[in-house]
Design a protein around this motif. Structure first.
Motif, short mmCIF file in Angstrom:
data_model
loop_
_atom_site.label_atom_id
_atom_site.label_comp_id
_atom_site.label_asym_id
_atom_site.label_seq_id
_atom_site.Cartn_x
_atom_site.Cartn_y
_atom_site.Cartn_z
N UNK A 170 1.45 0.65 -3.07
CA UNK A 170 0.15 1.52 -3.08
C UNK A 170 -0.52 1.70 -1.75
N UNK A 171 -0.05 0.84 -0.75
CA UNK A 171 -0.53 0.86 0.50
C UNK A 171 0.20 1.47 1.61
N UNK A 172 1.48 2.21 0.99
CA UNK A 172 2.38 2.91 1.91
C UNK A 172 2.02 3.84 2.80
N UNK A 173 0.86 4.30 2.18
CA UNK A 173 0.17 5.63 3.09
C UNK A 173 -0.64 5.18 4.48
N UNK A 174 -0.43 4.18 4.60
CA UNK A 174 -1.13 3.72 5.99
C UNK A 174 -0.19 3.96 7.18
N UNK A 175 1.15 3.90 6.82
CA UNK A 175 2.00 4.01 7.85
C UNK A 175 2.72 2.80 8.52
N UNK A 194 -4.82 -10.12 1.39
CA UNK A 194 -4.17 -10.40 2.34
C UNK A 194 -3.52 -9.31 2.84
N UNK A 195 -3.12 -7.99 2.07
CA UNK A 195 -2.71 -7.03 2.48
C UNK A 195 -3.83 -6.32 3.36
N UNK A 196 -5.03 -6.25 2.72
CA UNK A 196 -6.16 -5.66 3.48
C UNK A 196 -6.20 -6.16 4.80
N UNK A 197 -6.20 -7.60 5.23
CA UNK A 197 -6.21 -7.98 6.35
C UNK A 197 -5.28 -7.53 7.24
N UNK A 198 -3.90 -7.65 6.65
CA UNK A 198 -2.84 -6.87 7.48
C UNK A 198 -3.11 -5.47 7.83
N UNK A 199 -3.40 -4.62 6.95
CA UNK A 199 -3.62 -3.19 7.23
C UNK A 199 -4.77 -3.24 8.57
#
Length: 288
Positions: A74-79, A119-124
């Motif tokens: 679902x976070x693939x749109x951030x490149x 964790x995904x938010x922090x990475x993005x």
């Protein structure tokens, strides 16, 4: 251990053993790990919580890897690489397993979603741009919701900005600021031109250096020279012992200790400290 959990452990070992070679191989192997039933999940969680059974914790993690994949996609749109997003999500899953309490009567998948997304938010936020685009709580909320809430690719109108601000509980100014940040692009400070004829229009070509003003350089050099002359003149007005102590304590690379100077002059270290303090006070007065 029930037959179901034993199967999870056995298949999990086979699925993740050895080099995977590609993301597709990882996804295919993760999809073969069975999902735990509620009773099996509770049994493993209680074993880990009460006895620190690491094998039970591992089985809990393995059986939820496919759920991490679903969230990460679902976070693939951030490149950013999906594999990296999955890896960060797996870290969040392991943190959730560590903190999961089976007595609350909530499934691990419902409890873990917060930790995985965190964790995904922090990475993005760390990797989406060279400069971190969101630092405050309001900015984080806007970063992950603004693009989803925009109905088209044009700039938000005043009414749309106010509506977004109301929905997210932030100010219209914060919405506008984040919209501008999302629209911006990173620029290399000093990129190399591709050809000899190409001009460099990078910031390094036109931003002034803070130390490039000749007048300021001359003024600084004159000030340094004047200060040095004042210091040498003030030192010359101290008695020989005080001058030597100050120079050995403050004006050489290999600075002497109080005890070394005490042995040199045959007095106590406390006496050397007193002489040093008195000499420094006289220097401040002479140079004022």
């Amino acid at each position: 251990m029930t037959a179901g959990t034993a199967l999870v452990a056995r298949i999990g070992d086979q699925a993740l053993a050895g080099p995977l070679g590609s993301l597709d191989a990882y996804l295919e192997r993760v999809s073969r790990i069975p999902i735990l039933s509620r009773d099996e999940e509770r049994e493993l969680a209680e074993a880990f919580r009460s006895r620190d059974d690491l094998a039970a914790a591992r089985q809990l993690v393995l059986s939820h890897l496919r759920f991490v994949v679903h969230i990460a996609r679902g976070y693939s749109g951030y490149g950013l690489p999906v594999g990296d997003l999955i890896q960060e999500g797996n870290v969040g899953l392991m943190k959730a397993v560590k903190r999961f309490d089976p007595s609350v009567n909530v499934r691990l998948v419902s409890f873990a979603v917060h930790w995985i997304r965190a964790e995904i938010h922090e990475y993005v936020l760390r990797n989406w741009r060279l400069v971190k685009v969101a630092t405050t709580k309001a900015q984080r909320k806007l970063f992950f919701n603004l693009r989803r809430m925009k109905k088209n690719l044009s700039w938000l109108t005043a009414e749309e900005t106010a509506a977004v601000a109301r929905d997210l509980g932030v100010t219209p100014g914060e919405v506008t600021e984040m919209e501008q940040r999302l629209a911006a692009r990173d620029m290399s400070f000093d990129p190399a031109p591709e050809t000899d004829e190409e001009e460099a229009w990078s910031p390094a070509a036109y931003l002034p250096s803070v130390g490039a003003d000749p007048a300021e350089l001359v003024e600084y050099a004159d000030s340094e020279e004047e200060s040095e002359e004042q210091l040498q003149g003030a030192l010359g007005r101290l008695d020989e012992r005080s001058r030597d102590i100050v120079q050995r304590r403050w004006m050489t690379e290999d600075k002497a200790t109080l005890h070394e100077l005490a042995g040199r002059y045959g007095v106590s270290a406390e006496r050397i400290r007193q002489i040093e303090a008195s000499a420094l006070g006289k220097l401040r007065g002479l140079m004022a």
